[in-house]
Design a protein around this motif. Structure first.
Motif: not given
Length: 173
Positions: A145, A168-169, A171-173
């Motif tokens: 990531v 969020a970067k 967990t958003s995949g």
């Protein structure tokens, strides 16, 4: 101390040396600007190490706002004023130790990583206290990531604390 005639001067200096310890030392002076330049990134690195160790209390001592770490809830009197202020929309109430541990545990679960690399650092404009955005590449499982943002703020006491993480970067995949 009586000197014998013919005593070599080198011998005299060797005998006197222990009485002048500063004479043979080197002092390295590091400016406050030099320390301040690396402190935000070091705070992120310490936070990431505490995350992988799942040391929730260490994480809570490095995570906070310009007012201080989330771990330091402020004592009974300080929390009383915070609670009163929260009734009027002037702040938030103090968190319990259990609430702090739960928040740090959730963050640790998301940030658990195999490796990381600090890739950028920039100051955040418009803030009252010095604030930096640290970009970190995280290797989580088999994926990387890139440029996860960590916002780090300096407290009034001069400590640098992680204030925000771009979870969020991750967990958003």
């Amino acid at each position: 101390m009586d000197l014998e005639p013919g005593m070599p001067m080198k011998r005299l200096l060797l005998l006197a040396l222990p009485f002048f310890p500063g004479a043979c030392t080197t002092t390295q002076v590091v400016s406050q600007e030099g320390i301040a330049a690396v402190a935000p990134a070091l705070s992120v690195e310490r936070f990431l190490a505490a995350t992988n160790a799942e040391d929730l209390h260490a994480m809570a001592r490095i995570f906070g706002t310009e007012d201080g770490p989330i771990f330091e809830t402020g004592g009974a009197l300080g929390c009383g004023f915070k609670k009163l202020g929260s009734w009027f929309g002037l702040g938030s109430r103090c968190l319990t130790l259990q609430e702090v541990e739960l928040r740090m545990h959730a963050i640790a679960q998301i940030l658990r990583h195999e490796d990381y690399e600090v890739v950028s650092e920039a100051s955040v404009p418009g803030r009252v206290r010095p604030t930096s955005r640290i970009g970190v590449n995280l290797r989580i499982g088999n994926r990387t990531v890139e440029d996860v943002p960590f916002v780090v703020v300096r407290t009034g006491g001069g400590r640098w604390l992680v204030e925000e993480i771009g979870l969020a970067k991750i967990t958003s995949g």
